[in-house]
Scaffold this motif. Structure first.
Motif, PDB file in Angstrom:
ATOM      1  N   LEU A   1       7.910   3.344 -76.439  1.00  0.00           N
ATOM      2  CA  LEU A   1       7.189   4.589 -76.175  1.00  0.00           C
ATOM      3  C   LEU A   1       7.435   5.039 -74.748  1.00  0.00           C
ATOM      4  N   GLY A   2       7.498   6.368 -74.564  1.00  0.00           N
ATOM      5  CA  GLY A   2       7.542   6.907 -73.220  1.00  0.00           C
ATOM      6  C   GLY A   2       6.160   6.897 -72.603  1.00  0.00           C
ATOM      7  N   VAL A   3       5.233   7.621 -73.233  1.00  0.00           N
ATOM      8  CA  VAL A   3       3.839   7.675 -72.784  1.00  0.00           C
ATOM      9  C   VAL A   3       2.961   7.170 -73.924  1.00  0.00           C
ATOM     10  N   PRO A   4       2.232   6.062 -73.757  1.00  0.00           N
ATOM     11  CA  PRO A   4       1.384   5.540 -74.831  1.00  0.00           C
ATOM     12  C   PRO A   4       0.283   6.534 -75.186  1.00  0.00           C
ATOM     13  N   PRO A   5      -0.036   6.712 -76.464  1.00  0.00           N
ATOM     14  CA  PRO A   5      -1.100   7.635 -76.868  1.00  0.00           C
ATOM     15  C   PRO A   5      -2.475   7.111 -76.482  1.00  0.00           C
ATOM     16  N   ASP A   6      -3.402   8.040 -76.240  1.00  0.00           N
ATOM     17  CA  ASP A   6      -4.744   7.659 -75.799  1.00  0.00           C
ATOM     18  C   ASP A   6      -5.617   7.124 -76.930  1.00  0.00           C
ATOM     19  N   ASP A   7      -5.282   7.474 -78.183  1.00  0.00           N
ATOM     20  CA  ASP A   7      -6.171   7.122 -79.284  1.00  0.00           C
ATOM     21  C   ASP A   7      -5.898   5.746 -79.871  1.00  0.00           C
ATOM     22  N   LEU A   8      -4.920   5.021 -79.323  1.00  0.00           N
ATOM     23  CA  LEU A   8      -4.599   3.690 -79.810  1.00  0.00           C
ATOM     24  C   LEU A   8      -4.593   2.696 -78.656  1.00  0.00           C
ATOM     25  N   ASP A   9      -4.826   1.432 -78.973  1.00  0.00           N
ATOM     26  CA  ASP A   9      -4.713   0.372 -77.963  1.00  0.00           C
ATOM     27  C   ASP A   9      -3.249  -0.023 -77.846  1.00  0.00           C
ATOM     28  N   CYS A  10      -2.678   0.133 -76.668  1.00  0.00           N
ATOM     29  CA  CYS A  10      -1.250  -0.129 -76.453  1.00  0.00           C
ATOM     30  C   CYS A  10      -1.082  -1.166 -75.355  1.00  0.00           C
ATOM     31  N   THR A  11      -0.430  -2.281 -75.680  1.00  0.00           N
ATOM     32  CA  THR A  11      -0.194  -3.359 -74.723  1.00  0.00           C
ATOM     33  C   THR A  11       1.306  -3.487 -74.471  1.00  0.00           C
ATOM     34  N   LEU A  12       1.719  -3.378 -73.210  1.00  0.00           N
ATOM     35  CA  LEU A  12       3.138  -3.521 -72.868  1.00  0.00           C
ATOM     36  C   LEU A  12       3.564  -4.964 -73.108  1.00  0.00           C
ATOM     37  N   ILE A  13       4.632  -5.153 -73.906  1.00  0.00           N
ATOM     38  CA  ILE A  13       5.086  -6.519 -74.184  1.00  0.00           C
ATOM     39  C   ILE A  13       6.494  -6.783 -73.673  1.00  0.00           C
ATOM     40  N   ALA A  14       7.257  -5.740 -73.342  1.00  0.00           N
ATOM     41  CA  ALA A  14       8.618  -5.966 -72.827  1.00  0.00           C
ATOM     42  C   ALA A  14       9.136  -4.678 -72.198  1.00  0.00           C
TER      43      ALA A  14
ATOM     44  N   PRO B   1      13.511   2.783 -67.698  1.00  0.00           N
ATOM     45  CA  PRO B   1      13.581   1.616 -68.592  1.00  0.00           C
ATOM     46  C   PRO B   1      12.948   1.927 -69.945  1.00  0.00           C
ATOM     47  N   ILE B   2      13.301   1.124 -70.936  1.00  0.00           N
ATOM     48  CA  ILE B   2      12.697   1.214 -72.267  1.00  0.00           C
ATOM     49  C   ILE B   2      11.509   0.255 -72.302  1.00  0.00           C
ATOM     50  N   ARG B   3      10.337   0.781 -72.636  1.00  0.00           N
ATOM     51  CA  ARG B   3       9.120  -0.041 -72.681  1.00  0.00           C
ATOM     52  C   ARG B   3       8.644  -0.199 -74.120  1.00  0.00           C
ATOM     53  N   TYR B   4       8.474  -1.448 -74.534  1.00  0.00           N
ATOM     54  CA  TYR B   4       7.975  -1.759 -75.872  1.00  0.00           C
ATOM     55  C   TYR B   4       6.481  -2.095 -75.791  1.00  0.00           C
ATOM     56  N   TYR B   5       5.727  -1.523 -76.720  1.00  0.00           N
ATOM     57  CA  TYR B   5       4.285  -1.739 -76.757  1.00  0.00           C
ATOM     58  C   TYR B   5       3.859  -2.313 -78.108  1.00  0.00           C
TER      59      TYR B   5
END
Length: 280
Positions: A145-158, A257-261
């Motif tokens: 994801l570029g910008v994590p959405p506000d309505d979900l819980d998003c945890t950066l994992i890589a 960078p590419i961020r995985y959530y």
């Protein structure tokens, strides 16, 4: 207003498939019958539940909320029935893209499953992953994801750099890093136009006034790497992508960078929290 359980189930399947033919097959009804049922549901609710753009179907905001309600109703019903007959809980559902499964999640999932945990796996792109988690069709998702959405819980994992991959005989093969301007007039191997990675690359090239062309479009990181190996052209890929000794990977300094959530809904059970700990 009365919502019939069968209509909710039918809409939940349609929302997951976003395709009348596949949904009708899963529900064992005809496609026209399913189409009529969804239209009647829209009329009863007084709102549009999906839209068609080109060949693809997309849920409206009301459609996403109804899908979430339908799946939540299904889960609550299943939980209640389990209290009556002590049936085992259904396996958690994880949705992620092929790249995440290939290059990021393999060892983590293997350890999680080795502990006796059950998990049902689905594949989907970023849009499908977000829709599945929002709608309750999946308990968790992993996507870039570029910008994590506000309505979900998003945890950066890589987090991975974007890299240029070239054959060892390419003019840039000896570089330790490159910038986009080094790709002036190159013919690149790229994903299809509707893919987020392609769209971001095109925007970045346009912003810097860089002229380039498409050597070939390829679906999936493995095919991009194969075309590079064949000498069709270089490609810009996620830094997590595995290559061979015939290909050089060079970080692109002026791409983000590419961020995985890991993505879940706010309301979680203990099993989802255990899955979160295993994947992060």
């Amino acid at each position: 207003m009365e919502l019939i359980a069968e209509d909710l189930q039918a809409f939940a399947v349609f929302a997951r498939c976003r395709n009348f033919t596949r949904a009708a097959e899963e529900l064992h009804v005809s496609q026209p019958a399913l189409h009529v049922r969804i239209r009647k549901l829209e009329a009863r609710l007084g709102t549009q539940l999906y839209e068609k753009h080109g060949r693809q179907l997309f849920l409206t905001g009301a459609g996403e909320r109804l899908a979430a309600f339908a799946n939540d109703t299904r889960d609550r019903t299943a939980d209640f029935l389990r209290t009556l007959d002590a049936a085992p809980p259904r396996p958690l559902v994880l949705i992620a893209g092929s790249g995440a499964y290939l290059y990021l999640l393999g060892d983590r999932l293997r350890r999680y499953l080795a502990r006796g945990n059950e998990l049902r796996l689905r594949t989907g792109d970023a849009a499908e992953t977000l829709a599945a988690v929002r709608g309750g069709d999946a308990d968790a998702g992993v996507t870039a994801l570029g910008v994590p959405p506000d309505d979900l819980d998003c945890t950066l994992i890589a987090k991975f750099p974007q890299t240029l991959i070239v054959r060892n005989d390419h003019r840039l093969a000896g570089r330790r890093t490159v910038r986009l301007r080094d790709l002036q007039d190159e013919a690149l191997v790229v994903p299809p136009k509707d893919r987020p990675h392609r769209q971001q690359l095109e925007r970045s090239m346009l912003d810097q006034g860089i002229q380039w062309s498409v050597a070939v479009e390829a679906e999936g990181w493995e095919l991009l790497v194969q075309f590079v190996r064949l000498g069709i052209g270089p490609a810009v890929v996620n830094g997590s992508v595995k290559t061979t000794s015939a290909v050089r990977k060079i970080p692109v300094k002026d791409l983000p960078p590419i961020r995985y959530y890991l993505i879940t809904r706010s309301a979680r059970d203990s099993r989802v929290d255990a899955l979160r700990r295993a994947l992060t």
